[in-house]
Design a protein around this motif. Structure first.
Motif, mmCIF file in Angstrom:
data_model
loop_
_atom_site.group_PDB
_atom_site.id
_atom_site.type_symbol
_atom_site.label_atom_id
_atom_site.label_comp_id
_atom_site.label_asym_id
_atom_site.label_seq_id
_atom_site.Cartn_x
_atom_site.Cartn_y
_atom_site.Cartn_z
ATOM 1 N N UNK A 95 7.106 -2.191 1.374
ATOM 2 C CA UNK A 95 7.697 -3.343 2.059
ATOM 3 C C UNK A 95 8.481 -2.883 3.281
ATOM 4 N N UNK A 96 8.305 -3.559 4.395
ATOM 5 C CA UNK A 96 9.119 -3.289 5.570
ATOM 6 C C UNK A 96 10.482 -3.958 5.435
ATOM 7 N N UNK B 28 8.642 -7.568 6.014
ATOM 8 C CA UNK B 28 7.298 -7.606 5.429
ATOM 9 C C UNK B 28 6.557 -6.282 5.571
ATOM 10 N N UNK B 29 6.233 -5.906 6.808
ATOM 11 C CA UNK B 29 5.504 -4.662 7.049
ATOM 12 C C UNK B 29 6.246 -3.823 8.097
ATOM 13 N N UNK B 30 6.210 -2.508 7.935
ATOM 14 C CA UNK B 30 6.810 -1.625 8.930
ATOM 15 C C UNK B 30 5.872 -1.490 10.117
ATOM 16 N N UNK B 31 6.403 -1.688 11.327
ATOM 17 C CA UNK B 31 5.634 -1.504 12.558
ATOM 18 C C UNK B 31 6.404 -0.573 13.487
ATOM 19 N N UNK B 32 5.690 0.000 14.451
ATOM 20 C CA UNK B 32 6.347 0.842 15.440
ATOM 21 C C UNK B 32 7.411 0.052 16.193
ATOM 22 N N UNK B 33 7.101 -1.210 16.466
ATOM 23 C CA UNK B 33 8.047 -2.068 17.177
ATOM 24 C C UNK B 33 9.359 -2.194 16.402
ATOM 25 N N UNK B 34 9.275 -2.382 15.086
ATOM 26 C CA UNK B 34 10.474 -2.586 14.281
ATOM 27 C C UNK B 34 11.184 -1.280 13.949
ATOM 28 N N UNK B 35 10.445 -0.165 13.940
ATOM 29 C CA UNK B 35 11.072 1.109 13.566
ATOM 30 C C UNK B 35 12.167 1.510 14.547
ATOM 31 N N UNK C 169 7.603 -1.420 -3.305
ATOM 32 C CA UNK C 169 7.802 -2.791 -3.763
ATOM 33 C C UNK C 169 8.747 -2.884 -4.955
ATOM 34 N N UNK C 170 8.672 -1.943 -5.888
ATOM 35 C CA UNK C 170 9.555 -1.993 -7.059
ATOM 36 C C UNK C 170 11.022 -1.898 -6.643
ATOM 37 N N UNK C 171 11.323 -1.000 -5.705
ATOM 38 C CA UNK C 171 12.695 -0.872 -5.216
ATOM 39 C C UNK C 171 13.095 -2.111 -4.425
#
Length: 231
Positions: A48-49, A174-181, A190-192
């Motif tokens: 998960x991002x 939701x998802x990790x992207x270069x933009x958000x990093x 997901x469990x964490x």
């Protein structure tokens, strides 16, 4: 992981805002295959991002832009227009996962106070922003757009600042992207993530804080200070 989908005319046609909130509470969110495809799929990523509110970063140039108050930041004044702008084709984004059923569901969530838009305006032109879902002390970012340079990034800084001021605890990307990093986003199993979500859902943030005025300089300060001082 992708779960079975539904369409507005199918056996899940009664799927509405309450059912959608239950999905978010369980760590699942909807996406469409394309703008013209009526199906909606429930997605549960293995990773998960997440944008840690205590680890949020702002690039130096963007700090100057936010502090300049180049854009007027408004909350929830044009939610439908935000949905349409996020769904519209753009460079590198010819199609969109925001289809008719998705648009209907989030408009209904907005009407009952669980979906919010952070908007950047120049005069009376909406030039960028983002929208997402709020549930307890969790905010789930859904989509963003820009018609002017850095407009969506300014909206993100303002979102983080207002979330921290109001006592939110989780910002789901939701998802990790270069933009958000560049803002400190990380991947979380997901469990964490579900543990973080359970804890955040017990929090009752100050919703009014989203709407209170905030200058660009204040936004940078709030976005970068520890959450323990912002609640």
């Amino acid at each position: 992981m992708e779960e079975p989908g539904f369409s507005a005319s199918g056996p899940f046609g009664g799927f509405g805002p309450d059912e959608l909130l239950n999905c978010y509470a369980k760590g699942v969110f909807p996406m469409g295959e394309g703008r013209d495809d009526p199906r909606v799929f429930l997605v549960e990523p293995d990773q998960r991002g997440v944008i840690p509110l205590d680890g949020f970063r702002i690039p130096t140039r963007l700090k100057r832009t936010v502090r300049s108050d180049l854009f007027e930041v408004r909350i929830d004044t044009a939610f439908a227009a935000m949905l349409d702008a996020c769904a519209a084709p753009g460079p590198g984004r010819e199609d969109s996962w925001i289809n008719g059923p998705i648009r209907r569901l989030y408009a209904e969530l907005h009407a009952c106070g669980h979906a919010r838009s952070v908007e950047c305006w120049q005069g009376e032109s909406l030039v960028g922003g983002l929208y997402g879902v709020t549930l307890g002390g969790a905010f789930f970012g859904e989509s963003m757009f820009s018609r002017e340079r850095d407009a969506s990034k300014v909206a993100l800084v303002h979102l983080v600042a207002r979330l921290k001021r109001g006592g939110w605890r989780l910002l789901d990307a939701q998802f990790l992207t270069t933009h958000l990093s560049q803002f400190g986003a990380v991947e979380t199993p997901q469990a964490a993530y579900l543990g973080l979500l359970r804890a955040a859902r017990t929090v009752q943030p100050d919703t009014a804080s989203l709407f209170q005025p905030m200058s660009g300089s204040e936004a940078v300060a709030y976005a970068l200070q520890p959450t323990t001082q912002a609640s």
